[in-house]
Design a protein around this motif. Structure first.
Motif, PDB file in Angstrom:
ATOM      1  N   TYR A   1       7.665 -34.986   0.557  1.00  0.00           N
ATOM      2  CA  TYR A   1       6.240 -34.806   0.310  1.00  0.00           C
ATOM      3  C   TYR A   1       5.484 -34.630   1.632  1.00  0.00           C
ATOM      4  O   TYR A   1       4.612 -33.754   1.743  1.00  0.00           O
ATOM      5  N   ASP A   2       5.816 -35.430   2.613  1.00  0.00           N
ATOM      6  CA  ASP A   2       5.158 -35.309   3.920  1.00  0.00           C
ATOM      7  C   ASP A   2       5.410 -33.925   4.527  1.00  0.00           C
ATOM      8  O   ASP A   2       4.503 -33.321   5.126  1.00  0.00           O
ATOM      9  N   GLU A   3       6.628 -33.418   4.376  1.00  0.00           N
ATOM     10  CA  GLU A   3       6.944 -32.072   4.864  1.00  0.00           C
ATOM     11  C   GLU A   3       6.132 -31.019   4.111  1.00  0.00           C
ATOM     12  O   GLU A   3       5.675 -30.032   4.688  1.00  0.00           O
ATOM     13  N   LEU A   4       5.958 -31.239   2.810  1.00  0.00           N
ATOM     14  CA  LEU A   4       5.161 -30.314   2.003  1.00  0.00           C
ATOM     15  C   LEU A   4       3.721 -30.276   2.504  1.00  0.00           C
ATOM     16  O   LEU A   4       3.137 -29.196   2.655  1.00  0.00           O
ATOM     17  N   VAL A   5       3.142 -31.430   2.750  1.00  0.00           N
ATOM     18  CA  VAL A   5       1.761 -31.489   3.222  1.00  0.00           C
ATOM     19  C   VAL A   5       1.625 -30.732   4.536  1.00  0.00           C
ATOM     20  O   VAL A   5       0.681 -29.963   4.743  1.00  0.00           O
ATOM     21  N   THR A   6       2.595 -30.901   5.423  1.00  0.00           N
ATOM     22  CA  THR A   6       2.563 -30.249   6.732  1.00  0.00           C
ATOM     23  C   THR A   6       2.674 -28.730   6.611  1.00  0.00           C
ATOM     24  O   THR A   6       2.039 -27.984   7.362  1.00  0.00           O
ATOM     25  N   SER A   7       3.474 -28.262   5.652  1.00  0.00           N
ATOM     26  CA  SER A   7       3.738 -26.822   5.519  1.00  0.00           C
ATOM     27  C   SER A   7       2.996 -26.201   4.335  1.00  0.00           C
ATOM     28  O   SER A   7       3.329 -25.104   3.894  1.00  0.00           O
ATOM     29  N   ALA A   8       1.959 -26.862   3.842  1.00  0.00           N
ATOM     30  CA  ALA A   8       1.275 -26.435   2.614  1.00  0.00           C
ATOM     31  C   ALA A   8       0.700 -25.028   2.713  1.00  0.00           C
ATOM     32  O   ALA A   8       0.647 -24.302   1.709  1.00  0.00           O
ATOM     33  N   GLU A   9       0.286 -24.609   3.881  1.00  0.00           N
ATOM     34  CA  GLU A   9      -0.330 -23.292   4.030  1.00  0.00           C
ATOM     35  C   GLU A   9       0.606 -22.170   3.604  1.00  0.00           C
ATOM     36  O   GLU A   9       0.163 -21.111   3.176  1.00  0.00           O
TER      37      GLU A   9
ATOM     38  N   ALA B   1      15.802 -26.777  -5.741  1.00  0.00           N
ATOM     39  CA  ALA B   1      16.822 -27.584  -5.069  1.00  0.00           C
ATOM     40  C   ALA B   1      17.753 -26.703  -4.239  1.00  0.00           C
ATOM     41  O   ALA B   1      18.155 -27.068  -3.123  1.00  0.00           O
ATOM     42  N   ASP B   2      18.089 -25.521  -4.767  1.00  0.00           N
ATOM     43  CA  ASP B   2      18.944 -24.592  -4.033  1.00  0.00           C
ATOM     44  C   ASP B   2      18.241 -24.071  -2.781  1.00  0.00           C
ATOM     45  O   ASP B   2      18.838 -23.996  -1.700  1.00  0.00           O
ATOM     46  N   LEU B   3      16.983 -23.710  -2.897  1.00  0.00           N
ATOM     47  CA  LEU B   3      16.223 -23.253  -1.732  1.00  0.00           C
ATOM     48  C   LEU B   3      16.118 -24.364  -0.687  1.00  0.00           C
ATOM     49  O   LEU B   3      16.164 -24.106   0.517  1.00  0.00           O
ATOM     50  N   ARG B   4      16.010 -25.585  -1.167  1.00  0.00           N
ATOM     51  CA  ARG B   4      15.927 -26.727  -0.249  1.00  0.00           C
ATOM     52  C   ARG B   4      17.238 -26.901   0.516  1.00  0.00           C
ATOM     53  O   ARG B   4      17.229 -27.193   1.722  1.00  0.00           O
ATOM     54  N   ARG B   5      18.355 -26.705  -0.177  1.00  0.00           N
ATOM     55  CA  ARG B   5      19.655 -26.796   0.513  1.00  0.00           C
ATOM     56  C   ARG B   5      19.798 -25.723   1.590  1.00  0.00           C
ATOM     57  O   ARG B   5      20.548 -25.888   2.547  1.00  0.00           O
ATOM     58  N   ARG B   6      19.063 -24.642   1.425  1.00  0.00           N
ATOM     59  CA  ARG B   6      19.111 -23.549   2.406  1.00  0.00           C
ATOM     60  C   ARG B   6      18.116 -23.746   3.546  1.00  0.00           C
ATOM     61  O   ARG B   6      17.940 -22.854   4.371  1.00  0.00           O
ATOM     62  N   GLY B   7      17.456 -24.885   3.553  1.00  0.00           N
ATOM     63  CA  GLY B   7      16.583 -25.210   4.673  1.00  0.00           C
ATOM     64  C   GLY B   7      15.104 -25.146   4.401  1.00  0.00           C
ATOM     65  O   GLY B   7      14.288 -25.458   5.276  1.00  0.00           O
ATOM     66  N   MET B   8      14.700 -24.725   3.194  1.00  0.00           N
ATOM     67  CA  MET B   8      13.277 -24.665   2.869  1.00  0.00           C
ATOM     68  C   MET B   8      12.751 -26.038   2.478  1.00  0.00           C
ATOM     69  O   MET B   8      13.499 -26.936   2.100  1.00  0.00           O
ATOM     70  N   VAL B   9      11.444 -26.181   2.558  1.00  0.00           N
ATOM     71  CA  VAL B   9      10.779 -27.374   2.036  1.00  0.00           C
ATOM     72  C   VAL B   9      10.656 -27.210   0.520  1.00  0.00           C
ATOM     73  O   VAL B   9      10.251 -26.145   0.033  1.00  0.00           O
ATOM     74  N   GLY B  10      11.007 -28.239  -0.220  1.00  0.00           N
ATOM     75  CA  GLY B  10      10.906 -28.184  -1.678  1.00  0.00           C
ATOM     76  C   GLY B  10      10.512 -29.528  -2.239  1.00  0.00           C
ATOM     77  O   GLY B  10      10.933 -30.573  -1.723  1.00  0.00           O
ATOM     78  N   PHE B  11       9.695 -29.517  -3.284  1.00  0.00           N
ATOM     79  CA  PHE B  11       9.251 -30.767  -3.901  1.00  0.00           C
ATOM     80  C   PHE B  11       9.185 -30.566  -5.402  1.00  0.00           C
ATOM     81  O   PHE B  11       8.646 -29.561  -5.888  1.00  0.00           O
ATOM     82  N   LEU B  12       9.731 -31.526  -6.161  1.00  0.00           N
ATOM     83  CA  LEU B  12       9.857 -31.421  -7.614  1.00  0.00           C
ATOM     84  C   LEU B  12       9.124 -32.563  -8.306  1.00  0.00           C
ATOM     85  O   LEU B  12       9.326 -33.733  -7.966  1.00  0.00           O
ATOM     86  N   VAL B  13       8.294 -32.208  -9.281  1.00  0.00           N
ATOM     87  CA  VAL B  13       7.498 -33.191 -10.019  1.00  0.00           C
ATOM     88  C   VAL B  13       7.799 -33.065 -11.505  1.00  0.00           C
ATOM     89  O   VAL B  13       7.728 -31.967 -12.075  1.00  0.00           O
TER      90      VAL B  13
ATOM     91  N   MET C   1       8.318 -24.595  -1.555  1.00  0.00           N
ATOM     92  CA  MET C   1       8.163 -24.383  -2.996  1.00  0.00           C
ATOM     93  C   MET C   1       7.982 -25.723  -3.698  1.00  0.00           C
ATOM     94  O   MET C   1       8.717 -26.683  -3.419  1.00  0.00           O
ATOM     95  N   VAL C   2       7.032 -25.765  -4.592  1.00  0.00           N
ATOM     96  CA  VAL C   2       6.799 -26.935  -5.452  1.00  0.00           C
ATOM     97  C   VAL C   2       6.963 -26.465  -6.884  1.00  0.00           C
ATOM     98  O   VAL C   2       6.529 -25.357  -7.225  1.00  0.00           O
ATOM     99  N   PHE C   3       7.576 -27.287  -7.728  1.00  0.00           N
ATOM    100  CA  PHE C   3       7.552 -26.977  -9.151  1.00  0.00           C
ATOM    101  C   PHE C   3       7.280 -28.241  -9.937  1.00  0.00           C
ATOM    102  O   PHE C   3       7.848 -29.297  -9.661  1.00  0.00           O
ATOM    103  N   VAL C   4       6.403 -28.084 -10.946  1.00  0.00           N
ATOM    104  CA  VAL C   4       6.012 -29.188 -11.819  1.00  0.00           C
ATOM    105  C   VAL C   4       6.327 -28.785 -13.251  1.00  0.00           C
ATOM    106  O   VAL C   4       5.824 -27.766 -13.743  1.00  0.00           O
ATOM    107  N   GLY C   5       7.175 -29.551 -13.932  1.00  0.00           N
ATOM    108  CA  GLY C   5       7.559 -29.224 -15.295  1.00  0.00           C
ATOM    109  C   GLY C   5       7.872 -30.456 -16.102  1.00  0.00           C
ATOM    110  O   GLY C   5       7.862 -31.584 -15.586  1.00  0.00           O
ATOM    111  N   ASP C   6       8.188 -30.229 -17.392  1.00  0.00           N
ATOM    112  CA  ASP C   6       8.395 -31.374 -18.275  1.00  0.00           C
ATOM    113  C   ASP C   6       9.586 -31.245 -19.214  1.00  0.00           C
ATOM    114  O   ASP C   6       9.971 -32.228 -19.849  1.00  0.00           O
TER     115      ASP C   6
END
Length: 282
Positions: free
Chosen positions: A12-20, A230-242, A213-218
Motif C-alpha cells: 500500500y505504501d508503494e502504491l501511494v508513492t507511485s499513485a500518479e 499478482a502476475d504483474l507484481r511478480r514481474r516487478g510492478m506495484v500491485g494492490f488487491l482489495v 495496478m489496483v483491483f477491487v472486486g468481490d
C-alpha cells in the motif's frame, strides 16, 4: 485500514508513492453497487461518485471493469455524470463492459463493442425450456446486450441449491454452443471464451503504460483480475488487491491485501487512498 500482513502494508505504501502512474480498477456489482435481487435495480453507493471524482485526478486512470454491458453500467451507476466531472478535473475515467470486450471513455463517450458470439442467440432461445425441464423454471434470465446471458437463482426458494443444480446444466449447454460459463454470487453467466477481467487488466496496463495496478472486486468473476495483478507484481510492478467482503463469497479473501466491508468499505478505501496520495510528504 487493517492490512492482511506487513507485506500488504508495504504494498500500500508503494502504491501511494507511485499513485500518479497507477490504474485503479473496480468491479461494479458487489463492489461499487450493493448486490440486489433484481440486477436492473443495482445502483452504486451514494458516496461512490464523490470518491471516484476525488481519486481520479491523483492517479493515471480509474476504470470500472464489469461483466455488465457498458451502457447498462453507465446508466445504473450514472457513470456518465461522474466521468464528466473526472474529465473536467483532468482525470481519465473508463468503463470496460463484458469483461473488457466493450469500452467507454468519459472523454469521447463512445461505446466500442464486438459482434455477438456465435451460438449465444440459439442458447438463449433454448434456455427457458431447458430450465423448466430441470425444475429451474423460476430462475431469472438476464440478457446482457446480446454478448452474454446470466441466469440468477437469488429469487428462488433455495438459491444456493438451485445454483448447484444449474451450474453443470449450463456448463454442458454452453460447451455445445462453443461458449463458456462464469459462476458468481447466485448467478451463472454464459459468454464467449477469452472474455475475462484478467485480460482487461493486462490491456489497461499496456495501453496506459501504468507502473502500478489496483483491483477491487468481490466475486469469482474477479479472480482473473486478481491473478493478473499478482502476475504483474511478480514481474516487478506495484500491485494492490482489495476484496469487497461478504458472507456469500470468500474466494478472493486469501488473495487480497485488504478486505473491506462491501461497498461501504470500498468507498472508504477510495477516500483514504485519495487522502494519503494528496497528503504532502513529511
Amino acid at each position: 485500514m487493517d492490512f492482511a500482513s506487513g507485506l500488504s502494508q508495504r504494498r500500500y505504501d508503494e502504491l501511494v508513492t507511485s499513485a500518479e502512474r497507477a490504474v485503479v480498477g473496480l468491479d461494479f456489482d458487489g463492489t461499487l453497487a450493493p448486490i440486489v435481487e433484481d440486477p436492473k435495480d443495482a445502483h452504486i453507493h451514494p458516496d461512490a461518485g464523490a470518491a471516484l471524482v476525488e481519486l481520479a485526478p491523483l492517479v493515471e486512470a480509474v476504470a470500472v471493469v464489469t461483466g455488465r454491458p457498458v451502457r447498462q453500467a453507465v446508466s445504473l451507476g450514472e457513470l456518465d455524470e461522474i466521468g464528466a466531472q473526472v474529465a473536467e478535473g483532468g482525470g481519465e475515467f473508463l468503463v470496460l463492459g463484458h469483461y473488457g470486450n466493450e469500452r467507454w471513455s468519459a472523454r469521447d463517450r463512445r461505446v466500442i463493442s464486438p459482434r455477438p458470439p456465435k451460438g449465444l442467440a440459439t442458447l438463449m432461445s433454448e434456455l427457458p425450456d431447458l430450465l423448466r425441464r430441470h425444475g429451474l423454471g423460476e430462475a431469472h434470465i438476464e440478457s446482457k446486450g446480446g454478448l452474454a446471458v446470466a441466469v440468477h437463482t437469488r429469487r428462488m426458494d433455495d438459491p444456493d441449491g438451485a445454483q448447484e443444480t444449474l451450474t453443470p446444466i449450463l456448463e454442458k449447454a454452453a460447451r455445445s454452443h462453443g461458449l463458456v460459463t462464469e459462476p458468481g454470487r447466485m448467478v451463472v453467466e454464459v459468454r464467449a471464451s477469452g472474455m475475462d477481467k484478467g485480460s482487461a487488466v493486462r490491456s489497461l496496463q499496456k495501453q496506459l503504460h501504468a507502473d502500478a495496478m489496483v483491483f477491487v472486486g468481490d466475486d469469482l468473476g474477479d479472480l482473473e483480475a486478481f491473478d493478473a495483478v499478482a502476475d504483474l507484481r511478480r514481474r516487478g510492478m506495484v500491485g494492490f488487491l482489495v476484496c469487497s467482503g461478504s458472507d456469500e463469497q470468500q474466494a478472493l479473501v486469501d488473495k487480497a491485501d485488504l478486505v473491506v466491508d462491501g461497498p461501504d468499505g470500498v468507498v472508504a478505501f477510495l477516500h483514504q487512498l485519495a487522502a494519503d496520495v494528496a497528503r504532502p510528504a513529511g
